[in-house]
Structure formats: C-alpha cells, structure tokens
Design a protein around this motif. Structure first.
Motif, PDB file in Angstrom:
ATOM      1  N   ASN A  26       0.817  -1.214   0.000  1.00 42.75           N
ATOM      2  CA  ASN A  26       0.000   0.000   0.000  1.00 42.75           C
ATOM      3  C   ASN A  26       0.848   1.260   0.000  1.00 42.75           C
ATOM      4  N   HIS A  27       1.998   1.221   0.611  1.00 35.55           N
ATOM      5  CA  HIS A  27       2.916   2.362   0.544  1.00 35.55           C
ATOM      6  C   HIS A  27       3.213   2.676  -0.923  1.00 35.55           C
ATOM      7  N   SER A  28       3.556   1.651  -1.667  1.00 38.18           N
ATOM      8  CA  SER A  28       3.842   1.831  -3.091  1.00 38.18           C
ATOM      9  C   SER A  28       2.623   2.399  -3.824  1.00 38.18           C
ATOM     10  N   ARG A  29       1.458   1.883  -3.507  1.00 36.91           N
ATOM     11  CA  ARG A  29       0.235   2.362  -4.157  1.00 36.91           C
ATOM     12  C   ARG A  29      -0.026   3.831  -3.818  1.00 36.91           C
ATOM     13  N   VAL A  42      -4.558  -1.014  -9.349  1.00 33.04           N
ATOM     14  CA  VAL A  42      -3.981  -1.759  -8.234  1.00 33.04           C
ATOM     15  C   VAL A  42      -3.587  -3.142  -8.731  1.00 33.04           C
ATOM     16  N   VAL A  43      -2.353  -3.505  -8.502  1.00 30.24           N
ATOM     17  CA  VAL A  43      -1.868  -4.837  -8.852  1.00 30.24           C
ATOM     18  C   VAL A  43      -1.947  -5.704  -7.591  1.00 30.24           C
ATOM     19  N   GLN A  44      -2.586  -6.831  -7.727  1.00 26.61           N
ATOM     20  CA  GLN A  44      -2.740  -7.746  -6.598  1.00 26.61           C
ATOM     21  C   GLN A  44      -1.428  -8.456  -6.302  1.00 26.61           C
ATOM     22  N   TYR A  45      -1.205  -8.798  -5.035  1.00 26.07           N
ATOM     23  CA  TYR A  45      -0.038  -9.596  -4.671  1.00 26.07           C
ATOM     24  C   TYR A  45      -0.515 -10.858  -3.959  1.00 26.07           C
ATOM     25  N   ASN A  46       0.285 -11.918  -4.030  1.00 23.03           N
ATOM     26  CA  ASN A  46      -0.080 -13.200  -3.433  1.00 23.03           C
ATOM     27  C   ASN A  46       0.277 -13.188  -1.946  1.00 23.03           C
ATOM     28  N   GLN A  47      -0.711 -12.901  -1.118  1.00 27.30           N
ATOM     29  CA  GLN A  47      -0.499 -12.738   0.314  1.00 27.30           C
ATOM     30  C   GLN A  47       0.088 -13.988   0.965  1.00 27.30           C
ATOM     31  N   GLU A  48      -0.400 -15.129   0.601  1.00 33.40           N
ATOM     32  CA  GLU A  48       0.086 -16.391   1.193  1.00 33.40           C
ATOM     33  C   GLU A  48       1.570 -16.593   0.885  1.00 33.40           C
ATOM     34  N   GLU A  49       1.951 -16.357  -0.365  1.00 29.35           N
ATOM     35  CA  GLU A  49       3.350 -16.533  -0.764  1.00 29.35           C
ATOM     36  C   GLU A  49       4.265 -15.524  -0.083  1.00 29.35           C
ATOM     37  N   TRP A  50       3.793 -14.294   0.030  1.00 38.08           N
ATOM     38  CA  TRP A  50       4.603 -13.272   0.702  1.00 38.08           C
ATOM     39  C   TRP A  50       4.885 -13.694   2.143  1.00 38.08           C
ATOM     40  N   VAL A  91      -9.428   4.785  -9.161  1.00 40.61           N
ATOM     41  CA  VAL A  91      -8.599   3.599  -8.932  1.00 40.61           C
ATOM     42  C   VAL A  91      -9.377   2.389  -9.424  1.00 40.61           C
ATOM     43  N   ILE A  92      -8.673   1.502 -10.109  1.00 38.22           N
ATOM     44  CA  ILE A  92      -9.291   0.252 -10.557  1.00 38.22           C
ATOM     45  C   ILE A  92      -8.661  -0.893  -9.773  1.00 38.22           C
ATOM     46  N   LEU A  93      -9.496  -1.630  -9.057  1.00 38.15           N
ATOM     47  CA  LEU A  93      -9.038  -2.768  -8.273  1.00 38.15           C
ATOM     48  C   LEU A  93      -8.821  -3.980  -9.178  1.00 38.15           C
ATOM     49  N   PRO A  94      -8.093  -4.997  -8.701  1.00 36.42           N
ATOM     50  CA  PRO A  94      -7.880  -6.196  -9.523  1.00 36.42           C
ATOM     51  C   PRO A  94      -9.184  -6.849  -9.996  1.00 36.42           C
ATOM     52  N   SER A  95     -10.259  -6.685  -9.234  1.00 35.22           N
ATOM     53  CA  SER A  95     -11.566  -7.244  -9.612  1.00 35.22           C
ATOM     54  C   SER A  95     -12.215  -6.470 -10.751  1.00 35.22           C
ATOM     55  N   GLY A  96     -11.678  -5.284 -11.062  1.00 37.56           N
ATOM     56  CA  GLY A  96     -12.274  -4.424 -12.071  1.00 37.56           C
ATOM     57  C   GLY A  96     -13.143  -3.334 -11.461  1.00 37.56           C
ATOM     58  N   GLU A  97     -13.417  -3.460 -10.159  1.00 34.00           N
ATOM     59  CA  GLU A  97     -14.232  -2.448  -9.470  1.00 34.00           C
ATOM     60  C   GLU A  97     -13.506  -1.101  -9.475  1.00 34.00           C
ATOM     61  N   ARG A  98     -14.288  -0.035  -9.669  1.00 32.94           N
ATOM     62  CA  ARG A  98     -13.737   1.325  -9.666  1.00 32.94           C
ATOM     63  C   ARG A  98     -14.024   1.977  -8.314  1.00 32.94           C
ATOM     64  N   VAL A  99     -12.983   2.526  -7.720  1.00 30.51           N
ATOM     65  CA  VAL A  99     -13.093   3.220  -6.444  1.00 30.51           C
ATOM     66  C   VAL A  99     -12.272   4.507  -6.567  1.00 30.51           C
ATOM     67  N   LEU A 104      -9.148   3.756  -1.261  1.00 30.31           N
ATOM     68  CA  LEU A 104      -7.999   2.868  -1.139  1.00 30.31           C
ATOM     69  C   LEU A 104      -7.293   3.078   0.205  1.00 30.31           C
ATOM     70  N   ILE A 105      -7.120   4.320   0.586  1.00 27.33           N
ATOM     71  CA  ILE A 105      -6.491   4.637   1.869  1.00 27.33           C
ATOM     72  C   ILE A 105      -7.369   4.146   3.026  1.00 27.33           C
ATOM     73  N   GLU A 106      -8.645   4.439   2.940  1.00 30.70           N
ATOM     74  CA  GLU A 106      -9.586   4.028   3.985  1.00 30.70           C
ATOM     75  C   GLU A 106      -9.642   2.501   4.107  1.00 30.70           C
ATOM     76  N   ASN A 107      -9.597   1.813   2.977  1.00 29.11           N
ATOM     77  CA  ASN A 107      -9.624   0.349   2.973  1.00 29.11           C
ATOM     78  C   ASN A 107      -8.384  -0.225   3.663  1.00 29.11           C
ATOM     79  N   TYR A 108      -7.234   0.424   3.443  1.00 33.00           N
ATOM     80  CA  TYR A 108      -6.007  -0.004   4.121  1.00 33.00           C
ATOM     81  C   TYR A 108      -6.184   0.088   5.634  1.00 33.00           C
ATOM     82  N   LEU A 109      -6.737   1.188   6.098  1.00 33.31           N
ATOM     83  CA  LEU A 109      -6.941   1.370   7.537  1.00 33.31           C
ATOM     84  C   LEU A 109      -7.935   0.358   8.101  1.00 33.31           C
TER      85      LEU A 109
END
Length: 121
Positions: A26-29, A42-50, A91-99, A104-109
């Motif tokens: 999110n810092h990068s975003r 927004v590019v998704q990342y693989n949380q489990e792998e990270w 902002v376009i999320l990986p799902s295609g949803e527009r926000v 995005l900031i609020e979602n991080y919090l």
C-alpha cells in the motif's frame, strides 16, 4: 506468537508479517497513485506466498513489531502529505471495481484494524 491456531491458519507473527506486507504494497500504491496517469490500477499480490517466503515465524517478535510500527508511521507521514485534489483519483481494483484513491487509503486502515483485533483478541 509463533503458534498457528490450526493448520493452514497464520500465527500471530505471520499476521503481523502480513500487515507489514500490506504496508509495503500500500505504501507503493499511495505514492504511485499521486503521479501515475489515472486511472490508477492496483496490482494484486499473493499474500500467502509473501508470508510464507519471508518466514515471519523465525523473526524475533520485537524486530517484527518494530518493523511494522515504523513502516506505518512512515505511511501516516506519506498520507498526511497527499494533496486533497488527489483523493478523488480513480482507482481500478484487480476485480475491475472502480473506487477512489480516498477509498484505497480508507480500505487499508480498515484492513489494518481488522487484523489488529485478531492480534489483540
């Protein structure tokens, strides 16, 4: 802190590590959304792998907490300097949803708060 409640679930250290990964992504975003051509994607990342690849269970708890704490203090500083006119950036999320960038900031919090409740019980 290192014990997993059940197989396949993250330990408290791994949850904290996940929050560090989330902070990193999110810092990068938050920085890029201010200067890249809109709409910001927004590019998704693989949380489990990270979490798995960084082996957070092997880190000393104090080091893990300090990394998380300092990273979020830095993010708070970055967010405090965002110009208000940038908050409506599409902002376009990986799902295609527009926000919006604000969303995005609020979602991080919200995400941060959810996992802190898990950690604190």
């Amino acid at each position: 802190m290192s014990m997993r409640p059940v197989p396949g679930k993250w330990s408290k250290k791994e949850i904290l590590g996940h929050l560090i990964d989330s902070a990193c992504n999110n810092h990068s975003r938050f920085v890029r959304a201010q200067f890249e051509e809109p709409p910001f994607r927004v590019v998704q990342y693989n949380q489990e792998e990270w979490v798995s690849n960084q082996r957070y269970n092997d880190m000393p708890s104090e080091q893990l907490f300090n990394l998380w704490s300092y990273y979020n203090k830095h993010i708070a500083r970055v967010v405090s300097y965002i110009y208000k006119n940038k908050l409506d950036t599409p902002v376009i999320l990986p799902s295609g949803e527009r926000v919006t960038f604000y969303w995005l900031i609020e979602n991080y919090l919200n995400h941060l708060e959810l996992h802190l409740k898990q950690l604190l019980g």
